[in-house]
Structure formats: C-alpha cells, structure tokens
Design a protein around this motif. Structure first.
Motif, PDB file in Angstrom:
ATOM      1  N   ASP A 138      66.519  47.718  45.870  1.00 18.93           N
ATOM      2  CA  ASP A 138      65.088  48.304  45.934  1.00 18.93           C
ATOM      3  C   ASP A 138      64.367  47.525  46.805  1.00 18.93           C
ATOM      4  O   ASP A 138      64.292  46.473  46.937  1.00 18.93           O
ATOM      5  N   GLU A 139      63.673  48.481  47.706  1.00 18.37           N
ATOM      6  CA  GLU A 139      62.831  47.980  48.757  1.00 18.37           C
ATOM      7  C   GLU A 139      63.516  46.981  49.779  1.00 18.37           C
ATOM      8  O   GLU A 139      62.744  46.346  50.478  1.00 18.37           O
ATOM      9  N   THR A 140      64.758  46.967  49.632  1.00 17.37           N
ATOM     10  CA  THR A 140      65.506  46.309  50.969  1.00 17.37           C
ATOM     11  C   THR A 140      66.082  47.442  51.815  1.00 17.37           C
ATOM     12  O   THR A 140      66.922  48.198  50.990  1.00 17.37           O
ATOM     13  N   ASN A 180      55.348  57.505  52.518  1.00 17.94           N
ATOM     14  CA  ASN A 180      55.484  55.952  52.582  1.00 17.94           C
ATOM     15  C   ASN A 180      55.254  55.209  51.487  1.00 17.94           C
ATOM     16  O   ASN A 180      54.282  55.316  50.636  1.00 17.94           O
ATOM     17  N   HIS A 181      56.335  54.422  50.919  1.00 22.18           N
ATOM     18  CA  HIS A 181      56.055  53.769  49.472  1.00 22.18           C
ATOM     19  C   HIS A 181      56.160  52.276  49.638  1.00 22.18           C
ATOM     20  O   HIS A 181      56.003  51.596  48.679  1.00 22.18           O
ATOM     21  N   THR A 182      56.009  51.722  50.893  1.00 22.47           N
ATOM     22  CA  THR A 182      55.909  50.041  50.862  1.00 22.47           C
ATOM     23  C   THR A 182      55.400  49.883  52.456  1.00 22.47           C
ATOM     24  O   THR A 182      55.801  50.335  53.241  1.00 22.47           O
ATOM     25  N   TYR A 185      50.737  44.096  48.060  1.00 21.62           N
ATOM     26  CA  TYR A 185      52.177  44.363  48.373  1.00 21.62           C
ATOM     27  C   TYR A 185      52.813  45.537  47.350  1.00 21.62           C
ATOM     28  O   TYR A 185      53.714  45.973  47.467  1.00 21.62           O
ATOM     29  N   GLU A 186      52.081  45.895  46.369  1.00 23.12           N
ATOM     30  CA  GLU A 186      52.585  47.027  45.397  1.00 23.12           C
ATOM     31  C   GLU A 186      51.814  48.247  45.693  1.00 23.12           C
ATOM     32  O   GLU A 186      50.608  48.393  45.803  1.00 23.12           O
ATOM     33  N   ALA A 187      52.647  49.041  46.671  1.00 22.26           N
ATOM     34  CA  ALA A 187      51.866  50.235  47.123  1.00 22.26           C
ATOM     35  C   ALA A 187      51.262  51.270  46.050  1.00 22.26           C
ATOM     36  O   ALA A 187      49.962  51.468  46.384  1.00 22.26           O
TER      37      ALA A 187
HETATM   38  N1  GPQ Z   1      59.198  51.726  45.714  1.00 23.56           N
HETATM   39 CL1  GPQ Z   1      60.058  51.374  49.437  1.00 23.56          CL
HETATM   40  C1  GPQ Z   1      60.453  51.729  45.048  1.00 23.56           C
HETATM   41  O1  GPQ Z   1      60.595  52.069  43.847  1.00 23.56           O
HETATM   42  N2  GPQ Z   1      61.303  51.668  45.775  1.00 23.56           N
HETATM   43  C2  GPQ Z   1      61.455  51.503  47.233  1.00 23.56           C
HETATM   44  O2  GPQ Z   1      62.539  51.537  47.639  1.00 23.56           O
HETATM   45  C3  GPQ Z   1      60.105  51.475  47.723  1.00 23.56           C
HETATM   46  C4  GPQ Z   1      59.061  51.728  46.911  1.00 23.56           C
HETATM   47  C5  GPQ Z   1      57.905  51.997  44.737  1.00 23.56           C
HETATM   48  C6  GPQ Z   1      57.003  51.112  44.935  1.00 23.56           C
HETATM   49  O3  GPQ Z   1      57.124  49.744  44.918  1.00 23.56           O
HETATM   50  C7  GPQ Z   1      55.733  51.481  43.741  1.00 23.56           C
HETATM   51  O4  GPQ Z   1      54.488  50.541  44.229  1.00 23.56           O
HETATM   52  C8  GPQ Z   1      55.572  52.736  43.882  1.00 23.56           C
HETATM   53  O5  GPQ Z   1      54.675  53.175  42.956  1.00 23.56           O
HETATM   54  C9  GPQ Z   1      56.628  53.386  43.776  1.00 23.56           C
HETATM   55  O6  GPQ Z   1      57.587  53.528  44.800  1.00 23.56           O
HETATM   56  C10 GPQ Z   1      56.352  55.095  44.031  1.00 23.56           C
HETATM   57  O7  GPQ Z   1      55.554  55.494  45.046  1.00 23.56           O
END
Ligand code: GPQ
Length: 824
Positions: free
Chosen positions: A279-281, A365-367, A661-663
């Motif tokens: 997740d996010e890497t 973009n999510h992060t 940090y939290e999108a």
């Molecule tokens: N998010 Cl880049 C994920 O769940 N996985 C990922 O790989 C990325 C972002 C999340 C983000 O951390 C949350 O803050 C957002 O609410 C969510 O995406 C949806 O936009």
C-alpha cells in the motif's frame, strides 16, 4: 400523460415471487433441495434470484447507452475493493425487506446468509475502496461508466494473528464460485508482450513501426454488474483474467515438451494470480509492470471495439465520446498504449493521436509519499514493452522541446526535473510525470492535498498548466456506509427527515436542530449502544476478549503505516496504562481501544507495531489492578465486511496521521457519518470534516502542515521531546524491558529505535503531548452524556458533503463533462 415514477418498476418482485424464484434456483441452478441445501447453496440461490433482476436491468442499460451514445467514463484502477455484494445489491434494488421476509418464510435469516459471502478483496485499502464507492455513485447517478481492473485470483491476503504476530494466508474469494460475476468469452482480448520493434515502409511511403511480440497473453473479461441505488442503471465492472494464449501448444506437446507448454500456461496465468499487498509503496517488480500493462491494454482494446461498433474508423468523435480516468499512476501505461494503437495500428499522425489522448485521459493523485510515485527502470520497459518506451521518448522529447524550453530557456535543471526519464546510474521512467503530461486534468483528493500537489509535488507543471490542476474531495457511498451497515440509524433518519437521504445526504442536516433534543439524543445513543453490544459479541467471538459496551469504543481502522501513526495511539495507551498503575484514582471513563489493520508483508516495522499492540493487549486486558478501565483489542483480518460492523459501533474515530501525509482518508468520513467523534490532525479530509461538523465537535490536535514543514526545516530532534516529557520517556523506555513480552526483553525495541535514533520521521513524539490533551478532552466530553450525544449527532448529520455522489458530480462538472443517461 402519467409519468412513470420509477423506471424498472415493472420488474418489482413481491415476497412470494422472490421466494419461488429462490427455491427454483436452489433446485435448478444449485442442484439441491430445501431439505439438504447448505447455507452456501441458499446464498447462491438467493443471489441467482436477485440476478434475474440485475441482468434484465443491465440489458436495458446497455441498450439505452448504445442508443443514446453519449460520452462515457472508463475508470481504470488496479484495485476495486468491493467487499460483499448481496446486501448492497438488495438495498439498491429496493429488495432488502422483501428478501428478508421471503427467506424468513423459508426459515432462514438474511443477515446470516450474507455472512456466507466472501469479501471481494481486490484492493489494499482506501484507493481500492474509493473506486468501489465511485462506481456505485456513477450507476446511481445514471452515468454511462465502465470500471476496468484485474480479476485477481487471490485478493489481499487473509491476516491471522499467531502469538501476536501477523501471518499472511492466501485469500481465495472465488474458490467455490461467485454468483455476482459473469465470464464473457465473446470479448476476450489478446495482448502482446516482449519482443522487438521493426521500422518498415508504410503504405504511404512513410516509415512505420511494427512491434513483433515475443509472447501473447489472453485477457478474459469477467463482468460484475454494478447496480445503482434505485436500480435504474446497472453498469459493469470488467475485470481481466490472464490466460495462456493457446491452452496447449500442440507442437510442443507432441514433441514431448508437455512440461514446457504447461510452464508457459502457468506463467501466463501468473499475471492475474495475486494482488500486490503493498500500500503506497512501489513494488518495482517486472510482474507488476506486466499486470499494469495487461489490464490497460485489454481495456483500451475493449474501449476501441465498442467505439468502432458505433463509429467505424472515424476517430474524430473519439475524444468527445471517451473519458478515461487513471486511478493513481498504476494504469499510466494506458497513455502510451493508446498512442501506439492510434498511430501504429489505426494510422493516425502523431499530433492527431496526441490531441485525442490528451483530451481522453485524466489522472488522480492519491499520495505525496515519494516512495509511492512509481518509477520503472528503462531497461525493464525496453524488455517488456519496447514500443512503449519509444513512444514515451517521443512524448518526452516533444514536451521538453515545445513546452519546457520556451518557458525556461536553457534551464537544464528544470528539464531534468520535469523529464519523464530520470537520469542516473539506473535510468527510470517516471510514471507520475507521464501522467501529468498526458492528461488534461490532474486532481488531488482533498482540498489540502490538491494544494500540496500543486505547490510541492508538481509546482513547475502547475506553472505550465495552471488550469490542469484541480481538486475533487473524496466521498463514500451512503448506501453501503449508512443505509446497509447501520439499519437502526437509517430508520431513525427515515423518521426524522424522510427516506430520500440515501440520495441526498445533505438532508441529514435537518437533524442538527434535534441535536439537543433529549428524546432524539436518547434514541440516537440507544442505537449506538445496541450497535456496540453487537460488536461486543463479535469481539468475543473473534478474539476471546471481553469488553463492555459501557466503555468508550475508540477505533483506529486503516492500513498500518508509520505516517498513519498507529504507534502514536500505542504509546498513548501505554501512557494511560501507566497513569492507572501509578494512580489508582486516575479519573477516566472506561475505554476500549480497537484496532483493525493489515501490514504489507515486507514492512518489518509495521508488523512490529501490530505485535506490540497485541502484546500490550495481553498485558492490559489481564491486569486486574486497572479494574477493566482499559482494554485493547486487535481485530484480525480487517476488511470491508468487518468495517461494516466496527463503524456503526464506534464512539471515537482516530485520524491521527502526520499533517501533510494522508491525502484524504475515507474511513474518517464513514466513522463520522455513523456518529463517531473524530480525534484528528489537520490533515487530508479531516480539515473539511471539521469545517462541516464545526471544529468544536472534533478533537483536533497536533502540528498543522505549515508547522510540520517549519519543524522539519529547523531540524527536528525527537530527543528534545523524549527528555522534555518524563511520561513520554518512561513509556518509550518500557519498550526496552520485558514488561509486555515476559522473558524476552527488547522484542519491541525497534519501535523505540525508530522514534529516537531513527529520527521519528513522522513526528510522533512532537505530537504526543497535544494528542494526550485531546484524549483528555474526549474523556471530559464523554462524561457529559448530553454534550457527547450532541457532538455525535452533529457529526453524523453534517457529513452530506462526503457523499461519493457529490464527488462524482464534481468529476463530471470539472473533468469528465458527461450527461446523464436515464435508463427507461
Ligand atoms: N491511498 Cl497512493 C491508498 O489507499 N493506496 C495507495 O497506494 C495510495 C493512496 C489512499 C490514501 O492514502 C488516502 O488518504 C485516500 O483517502 C485514498 O487513497 C483514496 O483517495
């Protein structure tokens, strides 16, 4: 002429019809009988009966879409975290009550039956669940839309906890079949991979590129109908499964190469075998790039096929008809793929093809985390997708020459930064840059996040294209996240404001005027109490831990990541425990801290934090000295269906990421909507939640985005806080002992290490004091029942903005420009 109030009304079933249909399917589809049917068979028969409705509406939708031929959105996402579909589909078809009664007549309980359904866990967390909420809203608002993704054989791993540690087990969601998916062999696609590119003379005398693939993979589509609320539109989620292009290579087989031909088959099937649990890497694996290309190429082919059916080879309408949303960078390769198809296969010139692409694609973009921005080595690209690398070079050269050079003449530093190619020992393709360059719109997912995307992540791109950057704040579907998961609160709201709120969540604002009404408060809190009592049983069944519904249920449910700061929650619980041990009269309302979280299998520190939470739980839950004032529960295998049980029972919502940090977060929205009070930082959508609910109804703490930046710029030293706060020091020093891991001192030391020598990159220690004060506030508020009820009610009633229907309407207005297509 009388207008029909409800399209599809002619399809409505009554109880007896549904009952007969279930029994018929039990016999003719499941091949069993009422006497010997298993719960699984009853569930599948029920689904089959419901599907009669779904398919009829799907057909009507597809006919309408074909006839009206308006612009459609294609939502490309590597993840769709759908969870269970039975209760959702029943609610959206207005069949829930009818089905409950039909099953009751048959001696069955619908809730129990729904428990038969495995979660469709084809996603990691927020990003995948957002995609699922969005396709629900698209269908509900009657927009033509297709979700495209991967038909993973194994979704996110099942988490077991053994001696406090996370163990990953394979998830096999479709081992015994899934009634909500249909295979569509008529729409199989073939996808090239590897090989080389040849330059040949084209028909018109010009040069032409031909990609000779080294391998071909078959993409088999599985469709999951997506039923909009009210049942008017049924769109599809199309997930691609990979297969070997030929089941048997007969030549190889006859030559005695059976094993080889089987190996080829196995390799091909590997592509859609598993979801990457990161997740996010950036996973940075060849297989992952192939997964991405596989589903994008299948989807583009599918879009082409459908477009050509209506428009033949005339591409002048393509951009007007087709919108493609890239859910993060995972589907970026769709951009060079569409260019390749238009130029190499359809014979368009580069400029026309580029103009089409640019108008078709948009990117979310999510992060901002640098480790999540995907980069692939040029070498790998060249091996797997040789033609795409050429296309990317061409896109890049034109971008740098035609846009960057005129704007910043001779500025090589900016060129190096904006280039799609990162130079260095290992040259890399930057997927984020490719997305921005190839899309007409780029959006972040909450106001603050979009601002940071513009100012910090892509500042030069924002200068080049100020109108390209925009915001669409995330949302959640109120159908799943209130109507279906919290039936009692839904019924209360029906009584209070009428039953239109699932489509118009803003309606709930009317309830604010009852926030101080003792009778309404009593009803609201009684519902919360019953939801908590139900959860008490689930906790007991899942963990053996006994908790009291009298306590405050304080919930942190999300993926485990240092930036989300479960470790802050952990050390604060340790501090509370210490206060109770050192002062038996320490005043606090009993509190149950509940966690639900999976860690990426390779993320060592995240797994250590899970272990620490479980070890703390063992110690605290069995310590009679604190008289049950504190309990800690780690719920194993957090997933959508568990969230549906936890969220309605939560009093406090932990949204404690380091600011910036939290999108966005979306769990924060679901919890507040169900009446939890947020303890949170000014990060992501928390800011907008506090705006809607009123800051006085949330416990906001910690450094804000600017303060985080300032502190980091000044040079953050976690030891300042360690030595400056004796309680914090004592708590951290506890990690070195064997207090929580008897006989094994130091087992938890990695956590302390990360917060001190490790530099505490997420400023946990800096926010500790303020977090602890915010928790004292929560405790004071809770001990005043009328005050608490007021805050809980206001939180729930003011979340209208976070309806995913609003998010979708924002996408439509700001990006996609669709018109609704009412299905008759
Ligand atoms: N998010 Cl880049 C994920 O769940 N996985 C990922 O790989 C990325 C972002 C999340 C983000 O951390 C949350 O803050 C957002 O609410 C969510 O995406 C949806 O936009």
């Amino acid at each position: 002429m009388a207008t029909k109030k409800h399209t599809g009304q002619d399809l409505q079933l009554d109880k007896d019809q549904l009952k007969a249909s279930i029994v018929r399917h039990l016999r003719s589809t499941l091949g069993t009988s009422e006497q010997k049917a298993s719960p699984d068979a009853w569930w599948k028969a029920t689904a089959a009966a419901v599907n009669e409705q779904v398919y009829e509406r799907l057909t009507r939708t597809q006919q309408t879409h074909f006839k009206k031929d308006t612009r459609a959105i294609h939502y490309l996402s590597a993840e769709f975290l759908m969870g269970r579909l039975t209760s959702n589909n029943l609610h959206n078809l207005s069949l829930y009550k009818v089905c409950e009664e039909a099953l009751a007549d048959l001696g069955l309980d619908l809730t129990d039956l729904c428990e038969q359904e495995p979660d469709m866990a084809l996603g990691n967390g927020g990003l995948g669940r957002l995609a699922a909420c969005f396709i629900d809203s698209l269908a509900t608002l009657n927009y033509p839309a297709v979700g495209y993704g991967i038909h993973y054989e194994h979704g996110l791993f099942r988490q077991e906890i053994q001696d406090g540690r996370q163990i990953e087990r394979p998830d096999s969601w479709r081992e015994y079949g899934n009634p909500w998916e249909i295979c569509r062999p008529e729409s199989v696609q073939e996808i090239p991979l590897y090989g080389y590119v040849e330059t040949v003379f084209g028909d018109n005398g010009g040069l032409k590129k031909v990609w000779h693939a080294g391998r071909k993979i078959k993409g088999v589509p599985w469709d999951i109908p997506v039923v909009g609320f009210g049942g008017h539109t049924v769109n599809i989620l199309r997930l691609w499964e990979s297969r070997a292009s030929e089941f048997f290579d007969w030549d190889v087989f006859n030559a005695g190469g059976y094993v080889n031909s089987q190996a080829e088959k196995a390799q091909a099937e590997t592509i859609s075998k598993v979801l990457y649990p990161n997740d996010e890497t950036d996973a940075g694996k060849e297989l992952r790039l192939i997964q991405q290309y596989f589903f994008c190429a299948c989807s583009i082919k599918d879009i082409m096929r459908r477009y050509k059916r209506a428009h033949g080879n005339d591409f002048s309408q393509f951009a007007a008809q087709i919108a493609i949303q890239l859910n993060d960078t995972h589907p970026t390769v769709a951009i060079p793929e569409l260019m390749r198809v238009l130029v190499d296969e359809e014979g368009l010139n580069w400029d026309s093809a580029w103009s089409i692409c640019y108008h078709v694609f948009s990117y979310t973009n999510h992060t901002l985390l640098p480790e999540a921005l995907e980069k692939w080595s040029v070498h790998l690209f060249e091996k797997v997708l040789p033609r795409h690398l050429e296309v990317i070079y061409e896109i890049n050269a034109r971008f740098l020459d035609e846009l960057v050079e005129p704007k910043w003449p001779g500025n090589d530093a900016i060129k190096a930064k904006l280039s799609i190619i990162e130079e260095g020992a290992v040259r890399k393709v930057r997927m984020g840059n490719l997305c921005v360059i190839g899309s007409s719109k780029v959006n972040g997912v909450a106001e603050i996040h979009s601002k940071l995307v513009k100012e910090d992540l892509f500042p030069e791109f924002a200068q080049l294209w100020p109108e390209k950057m925009c915001n669409v704040t995330n949302g959640v579907t109120p159908r799943r996240w209130l109507l279906a998961c919290n039936p009692e609160l839904s019924a209360l709201y029906d009584d209070a404001v009428g039953n239109t709120w699932p489509l118009a969540l803003d309606k709930l604002r009317e309830v604010v005027k009852s926030a101080d009404d003792p009778q309404f408060q009593q009803k609201f809190m009684a519902i919360k109490r019953r939801n908590k009592e139900k959860l008490v049983k689930v906790i007991k069944a899942e963990t053996g831990i006994e908790v009291s519904a009298e306590a405050i249920f304080d919930v942190q449910i999300k993926r485990l990541h240092e930036y989300k700061r479960q470790q802050l929650n952990l050390i604060h619980i340790m501090a509370l425990y210490r206060r109770l041990l050192t002062n038996p009269d320490y005043q606090m309302h009993p509190r149950v801290f509940i966690f639900g979280s999976k860690a990426a299998p390779g993320y060592k520190l995240a797994k250590d934090i899970i272990y620490a939470i479980n070890k703390l739980a063992d110690r605290v839950n069995n310590d009679t000295r604190i008289q049950g004032k504190l309990k800690v529960v780690f719920m194993p295998n957090y997933r959508v269906s568990l969230a549906e049980k936890l969220i309605p029972a939560a009093d406090v919502s932990e949204q404690i990421s380091t600011a910036g940090y939290e999108a966005s977060g979306t769990g924060n929205m679901k919890l507040a909507l169900n009446g939890a009070v947020t303890i949170g930082t000014l990060d992501g959508a928390n800011i907008e939640i506090a705006e809607e609910a009123g800051a006085e109804n949330c416990a906001i703490f910690g450094l804000n985005v600017d303060e985080v930046k300032t502190l980091k710029a000044r040079g953050y030293n976690p030891y300042d806080f360690y030595y400056g706060n004796s309680e914090l020091k004592a708590v951290l020093d506890w990690f070195d002992t064997d207090y929580f891991t008897p006989g094994r001192p130091g087992e938890l030391a990695a956590i302390k290490h990360s917060l001190l020598e490790g530099g505490d990159p997420y400023l946990t220690l800096a926010d500790f004091h303020s977090y602890s004060e915010a928790h004292k506030l929560i405790d004071t508020w809770y001990r005043d029942p009328a005050l608490w009820a007021r805050k809980a009610i206001i939180n729930s009633a003011t979340m209208g903005k976070f309806n995913s229907d609003r998010s979708i309407q924002d996408y439509v207005d700001r990006i996609w420009k669709l018109t609704n297509c009412n299905v008759g």
